[in-house]
Design a protein around this motif. Structure first.
Motif, short mmCIF file in Angstrom:
data_model
loop_
_atom_site.label_atom_id
_atom_site.label_comp_id
_atom_site.label_asym_id
_atom_site.label_seq_id
_atom_site.Cartn_x
_atom_site.Cartn_y
_atom_site.Cartn_z
N ARG A 177 0.85 -1.19 0.00
CA ARG A 177 0.00 0.00 0.00
C ARG A 177 0.89 1.24 0.00
N SER A 178 0.47 2.26 -0.73
CA SER A 178 1.24 3.50 -0.80
C SER A 178 0.28 4.65 -0.99
N ILE A 179 0.83 5.84 -1.07
CA ILE A 179 -0.01 7.02 -1.29
C ILE A 179 -0.65 6.99 -2.66
N LEU A 180 -0.14 6.14 -3.53
CA LEU A 180 -0.72 6.01 -4.87
C LEU A 180 -1.68 4.84 -4.96
N GLY A 181 -1.95 4.19 -3.82
CA GLY A 181 -2.81 3.02 -3.83
C GLY A 181 -1.98 1.76 -3.73
N ASN A 182 -2.54 0.65 -4.18
CA ASN A 182 -1.80 -0.61 -4.17
C ASN A 182 -0.78 -0.59 -5.29
N ILE A 183 0.47 -0.84 -4.93
CA ILE A 183 1.56 -0.81 -5.91
C ILE A 183 2.23 -2.18 -5.91
N VAL A 184 2.55 -2.65 -7.11
CA VAL A 184 3.31 -3.89 -7.23
C VAL A 184 4.79 -3.55 -7.13
N GLN A 185 5.42 -4.10 -6.10
CA GLN A 185 6.83 -3.80 -5.86
C GLN A 185 7.69 -5.01 -6.21
N GLN A 186 8.85 -4.73 -6.81
CA GLN A 186 9.79 -5.79 -7.12
C GLN A 186 10.85 -5.86 -6.03
N VAL A 187 11.13 -7.06 -5.57
CA VAL A 187 12.17 -7.27 -4.56
C VAL A 187 13.04 -8.43 -5.01
N PRO A 188 14.29 -8.47 -4.55
CA PRO A 188 15.16 -9.59 -4.93
C PRO A 188 14.54 -10.93 -4.50
N CYS A 189 14.69 -11.91 -5.34
CA CYS A 189 14.17 -13.24 -5.04
C CYS A 189 14.86 -13.79 -3.79
N PRO A 190 14.07 -14.23 -2.78
CA PRO A 190 14.69 -14.72 -1.54
C PRO A 190 15.40 -16.06 -1.70
N ASP A 191 15.06 -16.81 -2.75
CA ASP A 191 15.66 -18.14 -2.92
C ASP A 191 17.00 -18.09 -3.65
N CYS A 192 17.13 -17.18 -4.60
CA CYS A 192 18.40 -17.11 -5.35
C CYS A 192 19.16 -15.82 -5.08
N ARG A 193 18.62 -14.99 -4.15
CA ARG A 193 19.26 -13.72 -3.78
C ARG A 193 19.48 -12.80 -4.98
N GLY A 194 18.53 -12.86 -5.90
CA GLY A 194 18.57 -11.94 -7.03
C GLY A 194 19.45 -12.39 -8.17
N GLU A 195 20.04 -13.59 -8.08
CA GLU A 195 20.96 -14.04 -9.13
C GLU A 195 20.25 -14.72 -10.29
N GLY A 196 19.03 -15.18 -10.08
CA GLY A 196 18.28 -15.83 -11.16
C GLY A 196 18.59 -17.30 -11.32
N VAL A 197 19.63 -17.79 -10.64
CA VAL A 197 19.98 -19.20 -10.72
C VAL A 197 20.23 -19.74 -9.31
N ARG A 198 20.13 -21.05 -9.19
CA ARG A 198 20.38 -21.71 -7.91
C ARG A 198 21.36 -22.85 -8.14
N ILE A 199 22.13 -23.13 -7.10
CA ILE A 199 23.08 -24.24 -7.17
C ILE A 199 22.46 -25.42 -6.44
N GLU A 200 22.03 -26.42 -7.20
CA GLU A 200 21.38 -27.58 -6.59
C GLU A 200 22.40 -28.57 -6.02
N THR A 201 23.56 -28.65 -6.67
CA THR A 201 24.61 -29.56 -6.19
C THR A 201 25.86 -28.73 -5.93
N PRO A 202 26.01 -28.24 -4.68
CA PRO A 202 27.17 -27.38 -4.39
C PRO A 202 28.49 -28.14 -4.52
N CYS A 203 29.51 -27.41 -4.88
CA CYS A 203 30.86 -27.97 -4.96
C CYS A 203 31.29 -28.42 -3.56
N PRO A 204 31.71 -29.66 -3.39
CA PRO A 204 32.10 -30.13 -2.06
C PRO A 204 33.36 -29.45 -1.53
N GLU A 205 34.16 -28.89 -2.43
CA GLU A 205 35.41 -28.26 -2.00
C GLU A 205 35.16 -26.91 -1.33
#
Length: 379
Positions: A177-205
């Motif tokens: 909610r804002s002074i302009l009414g309901n606004i659609v806000q963009q926020v960084p993706c919580p799962d990939c931290r804004g990177e757009g990709v995820r590492i399913e099998t992390p490097c063991p090293e």
């Protein structure tokens, strides 16, 4: 000027994987540790910028349409930010609530590559090394690129996958909610931290970090004439970048250790020598050990305690210049102690021959400084 595609050596329809491989190949060739020239450093910046733009789908689209080097929406002719009127100000207000342009069209994933942090270390050197310059090798414990995954963070044989939460955009939308009414806000993706990709099998090293803590050697040149407390910067000598990003810098604070025989005064060196009363009275020639090896120094007859003799060009080097200061030799005349009766009688004899008495005192006229003379002239 070369396009971003030409800089990376790929075609305009190159896939994301081809762009990534081209960047890694170029980055290895131009890395400051491998190629320390200024030309390579500038090319490294161009290659990194090209990859940052072309690896981001939205920035790449904008770059292809407008030619803006940063892939910014404002570079689009007549587009958002392109008007010369007051439209940009209104868009800024909207962005405060949406986190992007209208509808979030220009908000996108952030690049995974990030520059590493700078490292700061302290290095001590001798006064002689400061005078002539030297090459130093130090061991730096810092973040280095994981050799197992080459910095990707993914286990060998695997690749990061598109984030299902944000469909690879790096952002998700939420209503506020804002002074302009309901606004659609963009926020960084919580799962990939804004990177757009995820590492399913992390490097063991490196556990998916793309970096590991390790100790490495760093060799660098210290120029002749450096002063205590000087700071040097080695480009690319700091922490490894995240996910293939450029390295940070290595900052080196230099400290000059105490020398038992020489001190530094500006670009001059100073030292003290002790001579006997007969040597001061009669004059002599001594051999003086210096940073340049043994040097002959003439002590004139009648030398007084506190006199300063100069050896030209044997002082400290002048930083970034082909010249050196002087070596100033301060003379200290040693008064003999524990004299025998015979020696005392000889000294009394000498005083008598010179018409001197042991109780004779002469006041030394004090030199008047400039401001004292100026003051006296007005009285």
């Amino acid at each position: 000027m070369a396009t971003h595609y030409e800089t990376l050596g790929v075609s305009k329809d190159a896939s994301g994987e081809e762009i990534k491989k081209a960047y890694r190949k170029k980055a290895r060739q131009l890395h400051p540790d491998i190629n320390p020239s200024e030309e390579a450093a500038e090319e490294f910046k161009r290659v990194t910028l090209a990859y940052e733009v072309l690896s981001d789908n939205e920035k790449r689209r904008i770059y292809d349409m407008t030619g803006d080097e940063q892939g910014r929406a404002g570079g689009y002719p007549g587009g958002a930010g392109g008007f010369s009127g007051g439209f940009g100000g209104f868009e800024d207000i909207i962005n405060m609530f949406t986190g992007g342009g209208f509808g979030g069209g220009f908000g996108g994933q952030t690049t995974r590559e990030r520059q590493g942090n700078d490292e700061l270390i302290n290095v001590s050197i001798s006064l002689k090394d400061a005078v002539f310059g030297t090459t130093k090798t130090v061991h730096v414990r810092t973040a280095t690129t994981c050799q197992s995954c080459e910095g990707s963070g993914a286990a060998p044989g695997t690749e990061p996958v598109t984030c299902s939460t944000c469909a690879g955009h790096g952002v998700v939308q939420r209503q506020v909610r804002s002074i302009l009414g309901n606004i659609v806000q963009q926020v960084p993706c919580p799962d990939c931290r804004g990177e757009g990709v995820r590492i399913e099998t992390p490097c063991p090293e490196c556990q998916g970090a793309g970096r590991v803590r390790s100790e490495r050697e760093q060799t660098f040149d210290i120029p002749a004439g450096v002063h205590d407390g000087a700071r040097m910067r080695i480009r690319g000598g700091g922490e490894a970048g995240i996910h293939g990003g450029p390295n940070g810098d290595l900052l080196i604070d230099l400290h000059i250790k105490h020398d038992d025989h020489f001190e530094r005064e500006g670009d001059n060196l100073t030292t003290r020598v002790e001579i006997s009363m007969p040597a001061a009275a009669l004059g002599t020639e001594i051999t003086l050990e210096t940073f340049d090896g043994p040097q002959q120094l003439v002590i004139p007859a009648g030398t007084q305690a506190g006199d300063v003799l100069t050896l030209k060009g044997l002082g400290a080097s002048v930083l970034h210049e082909e010249r050196r200061g002087d070596l100033l030799v301060r003379v200290q005349v040693v008064t003999p102690t524990d004299l025998s009766k015979e020696q005392k009688d000889l000294l009394r004899q000498l005083a008598s021959l010179r018409g001197e008495t042991l109780t004779e005192v002469k006041h030394v006229k004090q030199k008047q400084g400039f401001f004292s003379r100026l003051k006296d002239s007005f009285q």
